[in-house]
Structure formats: structure tokens, C-alpha cells
Design an enzyme around this catalytic site. Structure first.
Site, PDB file in Angstrom:
ATOM      1  N   ASP A  94       0.747  -1.208  -0.045  1.00 58.05           N
ATOM      2  CA  ASP A  94      -0.090   0.019  -0.094  1.00 58.05           C
ATOM      3  C   ASP A  94       0.967   1.290  -0.195  1.00 58.05           C
ATOM      4  OD1 ASP A  94       1.038  -0.840   2.455  1.00 58.05           O
ATOM      5  OD2 ASP A  94      -0.974   0.187   3.413  1.00 58.05           O
ATOM      6  N   GLU A 161      -0.705  -2.312   5.323  1.00 56.63           N
ATOM      7  CA  GLU A 161       0.362  -2.302   6.244  1.00 56.63           C
ATOM      8  C   GLU A 161       0.020  -0.781   7.099  1.00 56.63           C
ATOM      9  OE1 GLU A 161       3.174  -0.904   8.911  1.00 56.63           O
ATOM     10  OE2 GLU A 161       3.005  -0.058   7.033  1.00 56.63           O
ATOM     11  N   GLU A 162      -0.305   0.242   6.137  1.00 56.13           N
ATOM     12  CA  GLU A 162      -0.342   1.475   7.076  1.00 56.13           C
ATOM     13  C   GLU A 162      -1.550   1.678   7.774  1.00 56.13           C
ATOM     14  OE1 GLU A 162       1.926   3.533   7.008  1.00 56.13           O
ATOM     15  OE2 GLU A 162       3.039   3.354   5.224  1.00 56.13           O
TER      16      GLU A 162
HETATM   17 ZN   LIG Z   1       4.743   3.940   6.624  1.00 49.48          ZN
HETATM   18 ZN   LIG Z   2       6.048   1.354   5.648  1.00 48.12          ZN
END
Ligand SMILES: [Zn+2]
Ligand SMILES: [Zn+2]
Length: 444
Positions: A94, A161-162
Site C-alpha cells: 500500500d 500495512e499503513e
Molecule cells: Zn509507513
Molecule cells: Zn512502511
């Protein structure tokens, strides 16, 4: 022996420095072309459809057995190559809602709608494009040199992930049950903390656990000119913010890592109105579980006590709405792999890293009892890095609109180091590897 001691001993040896080895060069131009494509076409967390399709298609054409849509846009690619250990390498997919201001010829101009329907600019401001390109270069080298390793290689593209939900979604969707659970999990992350071409290694805690806490304070609103008829939540909130500062300065043992940040304080609409409520948003960071508990308990205690002291109409509401565990590098694994990187990159290109208070949901994988090695990948243009050091400035950090890794050397170092580490782990038997490790994954 500490990692530092180990690397100091290794520094006395002279190694060949194949930092641009032939096999890396044969896959480099494809990997770099993919980097440029991904950089110009970033996608928001939870919406990585095109990115995942690009990764999945390339991995499939290299001979990997690829499954898509694992926990959202997650990609799982497996290459079985005889008996031996099972090793997983992760990249994130992402990008972030940031408007790129790097001025690079390949800067992102992309926009999309966020989950609330707002138009947002998009940028790979955390360098996940570099991680994907590196993983793809590594995937190609490993596929072209199956005589150099044996076992099972699992490459994963993790979405979201963010927003720290992607790893959990992949686990919940059967990452370790539908597919083989790995003996070891690997990941890297780029930053401007280190010049491109270098990597950093670290044993023990690498990223902090993170908790998001929202505190709603209940006052009694009224006219700004008649404060005696109200209970002012702005004053209670202000006292709460200040009292919270004493947790890390007075309650946590000196030397223990802990952060309590009040990132926002929302209250009121107009200067002459005392509002009914005030809301504080906190991020809380630490490494050890006992410190984490101490921080969260103290926050609740102080928030309640300040509301009581201010005569609030009721206890504050304390919501714990997001969290992720610390990322812990298995010490035995770090001891094993740090020396592997030295001959691959050259001693001067392997640094001892420092733990940071940032967070990473990679911990969801390792907390399933999988020992991990998460290392740092230098991203800074070496010249700009030296200039910044000399002038006492810091370079743009990850998530900055100016974040512009020096991709060619960083990508070469990423592929070189991933291949070196994978070949080391994918040798010998799975039993020997397991015995060799300290079994300390999830020890946080
Ligand atoms: Zn990040
Ligand atoms: Zn990262």
C-alpha cells in the site's frame, strides 16, 4: 556475543564486495522498471488491486504457485524446491494519501477516493514500492538459481500495512493454515536513516507496540461569559494533557522506552461558548508488555482523576481503538544472519540499527510463533545524507511528501541482501534451523 561485537570481529576480515553481482544485474532492469511503474501508480491501503495483480502476474510467470485475494488484496507465492526449511519474505503493497512534492520526473500524480469518499492524492511515501521491486528482483534470482537453495520459499504481498490491519487479515484468512507455516519470517524497510547501498541489523526489539486511545471528557457547556454556570471540559482537558506528560517522566523507570503523545485536542466551536465535551487522541508506544500495561493503566487513572477534580458530570470515556504489537527480532536469527550480509554487501555497508518507536503490523505474523528478522534498508542519496549530517539537518522522513529514496543503489542492496539471507536459511534441514534458533519469537 552481541551483534556489535560480532560485526567488529568481522570487520577485521577482508571480504569480496559483490554489491552489484552479475545475477542481481540480470534482474535489476526489470525490478527498476517495476519500481517506476509502482511509484507512479500507488494505491491506498485496502485498495491495492492493480498493485497486487502486477506482483501476482510476475511471480506466476517466474514459476511461483500464486494465490490472490488472501485477506483482501494479499498475494501468496510459493516455490517448493525439495526438502528443507520454509522461509517467508514479506513486502507491503500500500501507499499513502500524500501529495508528492519530490519534483522527480517519475513523481506520482495519482489521486483516488478514500474510504470516506474524499478525493485524496496518493504517493508511495513509505517506500513500499522499493520493497516490492526488491522482492520481485529477489524472486527472479531465486527462481533462476534453484540449485543454490532447497526448501520452500513463500513470498507475500501484504495489503493495508499503513492501517495496521493487513497482516491480521491475511492470518485470519488462513495464511498459516491454508499454506505452510514458515520456520522463519523476513522483512525489510527502507528509510533515510541510512544511505542507499547499506543495510542495518538489530537483535531484539525493532519496532514498538502502538496503542491508539481516545478520551472523551464530559463537561457542561454554556456562555463563555458565565463560566460559573458551566463545567469547562477545555480546562479539564488541558490539565489532563499536562498530567499525562508525567507518566513517562515520573512513573516509568528511567531507561525504559515509552511515549505518550496527545496528537489532537478537539473541543468547542466558538470563542464565547464553553463546549459540552472535549476529546483527546493519543498514541502510546513502548516495547515491553509490562511497560505497555503501566502506560495504559496510568492514562486511565489520570484521565479519570482529572475529570473528577474538575467536577465533570461523569467519568471520561476511554476508548482503545487500534493497536499493534512490537516487532521483535529473534536474537539467534540476527546473530546468524548479520554475518551473512557482510560478505554480500561489504562490511562498510552493514550497520547496527537502532530500535524505533514506530510500529509495524509484521508482528502479527511473528506472534504466531514464527522467529523473525526485520532489517533496515538504506534509502538516502549518499551525497544528500552527508550534506544533511554535516549541516545538522535531518532528511525527509518516511511519510513526508519529499521522501525520495535513491532507488538504484537501494534496490541493488535490497535484492542482494534478501538473496543472501534466503540462501543461508534455505540450506541444511528444517530441524537444524529450528534447533539453531532461540525460539524467542513473540517474546514481547
Ligand atoms: Zn509507513
Ligand atoms: Zn512502511
Amino acid at each position: 556475543m552481541t551483534l556489535l561485537a560480532l560485526l567488529t570481529i568481522l570487520a577485521t576480515f577482508t571480504f569480496a564486495q559483490p554489491s552489484s553481482s552479475k545475477e542481481v544485474e540480470t534482474v535489476y532492469s526489470d525490478a527498476y522498471a517495476l519500481y517506476l511503474d509502482l511509484h507512479q501508480n500507488p494505491e491506498l491501503s485496502g485498495h491495492e488491486t492493480q498493485t497486487a495483480a502486477k506482483i501476482a502476474g510476475r511471480l506466476r510467470s517466474l514459476g511461483y504457485e500464486v494465490t490472490e485475494r488472501v485477506g483482501g488484496d494479499g498475494v501468496v507465492a510459493i516455490m517448493k524446491n525439495g526438502t528443507g526449511p520454509t522461509v517467508m519474505l514479506r513486502t507491503e503493497l500500500d501507499a499513502l494519501p500524500v501529495e508528492e512534492n519530490t519534483g522527480l520526473p517519475y513523481a506520482s500524480k495519482a489521486h483516488s477516493k478514500d474510504d470516506a469518499g474524499h478525493d485524496v492524492p496518493l504517493m508511495h511515501a513509505c517506500g513500499h514500492d522499493l520493497h516490492m521491486a526488491s522482492l520481485m528482483g529477489t524472486a527472479a534470482v531465486m527462481a533462476h538459481s534453484k540449485e543454490s537453495w532447497h526448501g520452500t520459499l513463500i513470498l507475500i504481498g501484504q495489503p493495508a500495512e499503513e492501517t495496521i490491519i493487513g497482516a491480521k487479515k491475511m492470518i485470519d484468512d488462513g495464511l498459516f493454515t491454508r499454506f505452510t507455516k514458515p520456520d522463519v519470517a523476513l522483512a525489510l524497510h527502507t528509510s533515510n536513516e541510512l544511505p542507499a547501498g547499506k543495510v542495518s541489523v538489530l537483535a531484539g526489539y525493532r519496532y514498538a507496540n502502538a496503542d491508539s486511545v481516545r478520551i472523551t471528557i464530559y463537561g457542561k457547556g454554556g456562555h463563555g461569559a458565565a463560566p460559573h454556570t458551566t463545567i469547562d471540559p477545555v480546562v479539564i482537558g488541558a490539565r489532563t494533557v499536562l498530567a499525562l506528560q508525567s507518566i513517562t517522566s515520573r512513573e516509568v523507570k528511567p531507561g525504559e522506552a515509552a511515549v505518550v503523545t496527545v496528537g489532537y485536542f478537539h473541543a468547542g466551536t466558538k470563542n464565547n461558548i464553553i463546549p459540552d465535551q472535549a476529546e483527546l487522541g493519543l498514541t502510546v508506544r513502548s516495547y515491553k508488555p509490562q511497560i505497555r500495561k503501566q502506560l495504559l493503566d496510568a492514562i486511565a487513572r489520570i484521565a479519570k482523576a482529572e475529570s473528577l477534580a474538575g467536577g465533570a458530570v461523569k467519568d471520561p470515556m476511554i476508548e482503545h481503538y487500534e493497536s499493534t504489537e512490537a516487532v521483535y527480532n529473534d536474537p539467534a536469527l540476527s546473530q546468524r544472519l548479520a554475518p551473512v550480509l557482510v560478505p554480500a554487501l561489504g562490511r562498510q555497508n552493514v550497520a547496527i540499527g537502532e530500535p524505533v518507536m514506530g510500529s509495524e503490523d509484521f508482528s502479527y505474523f511473528t506472534n504466531q510463533g514464527v522467529p523473525s528478522f526485520f532489517f533496515g534498508l538504506g534509502g538516502a542519496d549518499p551525497q544528500k545524507y552527508d550534506q544533511a549530517k554535516a549541516s545538522g539537518q535531518s532528511m525527509p522522513s518516511n511519510h513526508s511528501s519529499l521522501f525520495a529514496p535513491d532507488a538504484p543503489p537501494a534496490l541493488r542492496a535490497g535484492i542482494t541482501s534478501e538473496v543472501a539471507v534466503l540462501r543461508n536459511l534455505l540450506s541444511g534441514s528444517a530441524e537444524d534451523l529450528r534447533k539453531n534458533l532461540a525460539k524467542t519469537a513473540g517474546a514481547n
